[in-house]
Design a protein around this motif. Structure first.
Motif, PDB file in Angstrom:
ATOM      1  N   SER A 298      11.646 100.110 -39.342  1.00 37.03           N
ATOM      2  CA  SER A 298      11.999 100.544 -37.983  1.00 37.03           C
ATOM      3  C   SER A 298      11.630 102.009 -37.766  1.00 37.03           C
ATOM      4  N   PRO A 299      10.371 102.370 -37.961  1.00 37.11           N
ATOM      5  CA  PRO A 299       9.979 103.779 -37.806  1.00 37.11           C
ATOM      6  C   PRO A 299      10.127 104.256 -36.368  1.00 37.11           C
ATOM      7  N   SER A 300      10.618 105.486 -36.211  1.00 36.80           N
ATOM      8  CA  SER A 300      10.753 106.151 -34.913  1.00 36.80           C
ATOM      9  C   SER A 300      11.759 105.504 -33.983  1.00 36.80           C
ATOM     10  N   VAL A 301      12.636 104.655 -34.492  1.00 32.31           N
ATOM     11  CA  VAL A 301      13.691 104.063 -33.673  1.00 32.31           C
ATOM     12  C   VAL A 301      14.885 105.016 -33.658  1.00 32.31           C
ATOM     13  N   LEU A 302      15.449 105.236 -32.477  1.00 30.12           N
ATOM     14  CA  LEU A 302      16.554 106.173 -32.323  1.00 30.12           C
ATOM     15  C   LEU A 302      17.868 105.576 -32.822  1.00 30.12           C
ATOM     16  N   TYR A 303      18.667 106.414 -33.455  1.00 30.71           N
ATOM     17  CA  TYR A 303      19.993 105.982 -33.887  1.00 30.71           C
ATOM     18  C   TYR A 303      20.959 107.169 -33.824  1.00 30.71           C
ATOM     19  N   GLU A 304      22.262 106.861 -33.817  1.00 26.30           N
ATOM     20  CA  GLU A 304      23.305 107.880 -33.728  1.00 26.30           C
ATOM     21  C   GLU A 304      23.656 108.315 -35.143  1.00 26.30           C
ATOM     22  N   ALA A 305      23.000 109.388 -35.583  1.00 28.20           N
ATOM     23  CA  ALA A 305      23.051 109.772 -36.994  1.00 28.20           C
ATOM     24  C   ALA A 305      24.443 110.163 -37.467  1.00 28.20           C
ATOM     25  N   ALA A 306      25.277 110.692 -36.583  1.00 20.72           N
ATOM     26  CA  ALA A 306      26.577 111.211 -37.009  1.00 20.72           C
ATOM     27  C   ALA A 306      27.596 110.121 -37.309  1.00 20.72           C
ATOM     28  N   CYS A 307      27.352 108.903 -36.823  1.00 14.48           N
ATOM     29  CA  CYS A 307      28.366 107.864 -37.071  1.00 14.48           C
ATOM     30  C   CYS A 307      27.783 106.489 -37.356  1.00 14.48           C
ATOM     31  N   PRO A 309      25.273 105.238 -39.346  1.00 19.86           N
ATOM     32  CA  PRO A 309      25.022 104.744 -40.707  1.00 19.86           C
ATOM     33  C   PRO A 309      26.275 104.314 -41.453  1.00 19.86           C
ATOM     34  N   VAL A 310      27.428 104.875 -41.081  1.00 17.85           N
ATOM     35  CA  VAL A 310      28.680 104.529 -41.776  1.00 17.85           C
ATOM     36  C   VAL A 310      29.627 103.745 -40.867  1.00 17.85           C
ATOM     37  N   SER A 311      29.106 103.278 -39.730  1.00 13.61           N
ATOM     38  CA  SER A 311      29.857 102.409 -38.819  1.00 13.61           C
ATOM     39  C   SER A 311      31.195 103.015 -38.386  1.00 13.61           C
ATOM     40  N   THR A 312      31.172 104.310 -38.063  1.00 12.60           N
ATOM     41  CA  THR A 312      32.396 104.971 -37.592  1.00 12.60           C
ATOM     42  C   THR A 312      32.318 105.341 -36.109  1.00 12.60           C
ATOM     43  N   CYS A 313      31.302 104.859 -35.398  1.00 14.50           N
ATOM     44  CA  CYS A 313      31.177 105.190 -33.982  1.00 14.50           C
ATOM     45  C   CYS A 313      32.346 104.614 -33.195  1.00 14.50           C
ATOM     46  N   GLN A 314      32.819 105.399 -32.238  1.00 12.89           N
ATOM     47  CA  GLN A 314      33.892 104.993 -31.356  1.00 12.89           C
ATOM     48  C   GLN A 314      33.318 104.533 -30.007  1.00 12.89           C
ATOM     49  N   THR A 315      34.211 104.115 -29.117  1.00  9.50           N
ATOM     50  CA  THR A 315      33.798 103.545 -27.832  1.00  9.50           C
ATOM     51  C   THR A 315      32.824 104.438 -27.082  1.00  9.50           C
ATOM     52  N   ASP A 316      33.148 105.722 -26.940  1.00 10.19           N
ATOM     53  CA  ASP A 316      32.262 106.641 -26.228  1.00 10.19           C
ATOM     54  C   ASP A 316      30.892 106.718 -26.897  1.00 10.19           C
ATOM     55  N   GLN A 317      30.905 106.813 -28.218  1.00 10.69           N
ATOM     56  CA  GLN A 317      29.679 107.066 -28.967  1.00 10.69           C
ATOM     57  C   GLN A 317      28.718 105.880 -28.951  1.00 10.69           C
ATOM     58  N   PHE A 318      29.237 104.686 -28.684  1.00 10.77           N
ATOM     59  CA  PHE A 318      28.352 103.536 -28.530  1.00 10.77           C
ATOM     60  C   PHE A 318      27.361 103.749 -27.384  1.00 10.77           C
ATOM     61  N   SER A 319      27.729 104.606 -26.435  1.00 10.55           N
ATOM     62  CA  SER A 319      26.907 104.757 -25.222  1.00 10.55           C
ATOM     63  C   SER A 319      25.962 105.945 -25.269  1.00 10.55           C
ATOM     64  N   PHE A 320      26.091 106.833 -26.244  1.00  9.84           N
ATOM     65  CA  PHE A 320      25.363 108.104 -26.194  1.00  9.84           C
ATOM     66  C   PHE A 320      23.848 107.926 -26.129  1.00  9.84           C
ATOM     67  N   LYS A 321      23.313 106.933 -26.845  1.00 11.57           N
ATOM     68  CA  LYS A 321      21.858 106.739 -26.843  1.00 11.57           C
ATOM     69  C   LYS A 321      21.341 106.330 -25.461  1.00 11.57           C
ATOM     70  N   GLY A 382      28.945 100.320 -23.799  1.00 10.16           N
ATOM     71  CA  GLY A 382      28.039 101.307 -24.365  1.00 10.16           C
ATOM     72  C   GLY A 382      26.803 100.684 -24.972  1.00 10.16           C
ATOM     73  N   GLN A 383      27.001  99.626 -25.754  1.00 12.19           N
ATOM     74  CA  GLN A 383      25.873  98.960 -26.396  1.00 12.19           C
ATOM     75  C   GLN A 383      24.927  98.358 -25.354  1.00 12.19           C
ATOM     76  N   GLN A 384      25.512  97.725 -24.335  1.00 11.51           N
ATOM     77  CA  GLN A 384      24.684  97.057 -23.326  1.00 11.51           C
ATOM     78  C   GLN A 384      23.931  98.076 -22.468  1.00 11.51           C
ATOM     79  N   MET A 385      24.634  99.135 -22.120  1.00 11.99           N
ATOM     80  CA  MET A 385      24.019 100.180 -21.305  1.00 11.99           C
ATOM     81  C   MET A 385      22.872 100.844 -22.062  1.00 11.99           C
ATOM     82  N   ALA A 386      23.071 101.122 -23.339  1.00  8.93           N
ATOM     83  CA  ALA A 386      22.040 101.784 -24.140  1.00  8.93           C
ATOM     84  C   ALA A 386      20.802 100.909 -24.270  1.00  8.93           C
ATOM     85  N   ALA A 387      20.992  99.629 -24.548  1.00 12.72           N
ATOM     86  CA  ALA A 387      19.845  98.732 -24.688  1.00 12.72           C
ATOM     87  C   ALA A 387      19.100  98.588 -23.359  1.00 12.72           C
TER      88      ALA A 387
END
Length: 462
Positions: A298-307, A309-321, A382-387
């Motif tokens: 998955s080269p060059s695919v955006l991800y929320e690096a702060a949470c 990889p360790v599955s600690t993203c919260q409701t707000d953070q699901f939408s940041f991308k 958040g997930q739906q909006m980001a996609a």
């Protein structure tokens, strides 16, 4: 609108006709070389996104999302629907969107409705202003004559936030919160200041008024002097005025990069290609390396690096991308020298995001972990909006916006909006009495936020 039952029946029928096992999710077929394919996928994802909205139900409040979603994300939600209309031409959700925005403007027409003011921060208010700004820039159908224009709503928010610029400590800056009784009042974060910068830059370009540009310069100078934007253009979360803004929280979120990127792109465009703004744009794009997958799959695919990889993203953070890709697409239009770099990221990101959209009752609800190639089992606004934003951003090449007064925008403003009443002069009776539960709730929220930040910090350090 089509009935959800029809969509479910269509999904089940396809399983029978094509001998597809209904218990196995089928990946969305997204052809990025075909605008009709992109629009078709966007239509599916938009339908599922709106299924989360309850504000048009009898007895509910237009503009609000149900728990666990906060008011600011509802503002962002309708920004995505404005964007969806602008990219696809589909008017299905326009009336719903206009109703929601105008219901939330509040008695002073500044996105400070009485039911939200108690807990509203500068960034919360700004995300609704972003939606109004996008409506102005895209020529979204104007409100009725007895309502404020999209542009006037943005100008009201800008003028109020300019009054909140605080030089008592830290040499300037906006606080995270508006009122002293809210937890986080002494925190000066990148998103609040980035939102103010973003609005100033967009208003400068839209109106041609140099006062807005002066404010954009002022905010940029302050955040770089304090260090919220570092020398390599990494954007850090915030700092506390209790230490005169000398200690930085070095967490990086995607939307902090994006909010400054789009503002810088507007300033580059407004200044007719100023070299210093070009350097800043390129620096912010380079700093996105923090959020770009280097995995061979998955080269060059955006991800929320702060949470993520360790599955600690919260409701707000699901939408940041969602906001990062939205603002990257606009940047590609405003600053054409970025186009190849940005599309080199948005295209693989869109493919990876669409591959996650295999969940829920329709088989097109989306997860968050775009880099894995495997559906993560989650669904949410958040997930739906980001996609959806990642997919429809690939229509940017055929999109005419963002518009200005000089290029066909029709929303007329009011430069004095928001100046007739400051926060301190608002009638206190408009706010209910602060209760013990308010204070306990605020304390709990602060502890939760602090715990998340501490956990992410420990993870990143280790």
């Amino acid at each position: 609108m089509r009935a959800p039952k029809f969509r479910l029946w269509r999904f089940l029928l396809s399983c029978i006709v094509w001998s597809i096992p209904c218990f196995q999710a089928q990946a969305i077929d997204l052809d990025l070389q075909n605008p009709d394919s992109i629009k078709s996928v966007a239509r599916e994802l938009a339908w599922d996104l709106v299924s989360f909205y309850t504000g048009n139900n009898t007895g509910d409040v237009p503009g609000n999302l149900p728990d666990p979603y906060y008011w600011w994300e509802a503002g962002a939600f309708f920004g995505t629907l404005v964007n969806y209309w602008a990219y696809t031409g589909d008017t299905t959700y326009n009336n719903l969107t206009a109703q929601a925005i105008l219901h939330q403007i509040g008695p002073n027409r500044d996105f400070m409705p009485a039911n939200q003011t108690r807990t509203e921060g500068n960034d919360d208010q700004a995300f609704w202003a972003f939606t109004a700004m996008r409506a102005a820039e895209r020529n979204f159908p104007n409100p009725p004559d007895d309502q404020p224009s999209w542009l006037a709503l943005v100008q009201a928010v800008f003028n109020e936030q300019a009054q909140r610029w605080d030089t008592k400590k830290c040499g300037g800056g906006l606080k995270w919160q508006i009122y002293t009784f809210n937890s986080g009042y002494t925190y000066r974060n990148s998103i609040s200041n980035g939102c103010f910068f973003n609005l100033a830059a967009r208003l400068a370009r839209y109106t041609g008024n140099a006062t807005y540009a002066d404010w954009a310069d002022k905010v940029w100078d302050w955040v770089t002097t304090i260090g919220l934007i570092g020398p390599d253009y990494h954007v850090f979360d915030g700092t506390s005025e209790e230490n005169n803004c000398t200690d930085l929280n070095h967490i990086e979120w995607t939307y902090n990069n994006g909010v400054f990127l789009l503002g810088a792109a507007h300033m580059w465009n407004y200044t007719n290609g100023g070299d210093h703004w070009r350097e800043r744009i390129n620096g912010l794009l380079q700093a996105q390396s923090t959020f770009l997958s280097t995995d061979e799959a998955s080269p060059s695919v955006l991800y929320e690096a702060a949470c993520e990889p360790v599955s600690t993203c919260q409701t707000d953070q699901f939408s940041f991308k969602a906001y990062l890709v939205r603002w990257m697409a606009d940047t590609a239009r405003l600053a054409p020298f970025t186009y190849d770099t940005i599309m080199g990221r948005l295209q693989p990101t869109a493919k990876a995001a669409a591959a996650q959209c295999v969940g829920g009752k329709t088989g097109t609800y989306c997860g968050m972990h775009w880099t894995t190639g495997t559906y993560d089992g989650t669904i949410g606004v958040g997930q739906q909006m980001a996609a959806l934003e990642a997919v429809q951003a690939n229509l940017v090449g055929a999109n005419a916006g963002p518009l200005t007064y000089n290029t066909g925008a029709s929303s007329k403003g009011d430069g004095a909006a928001g100046t007739e009443s400051s926060d301190s002069s608002r009638d206190p009776s408009a706010l209910r009495t602060i209760t013990t539960s308010d204070r306990v709730g605020a304390a709990v929220a602060t502890v939760v936020i602090a715990g998340v930040v501490l956990g992410v910090t420990i993870f990143m350090i280790s």
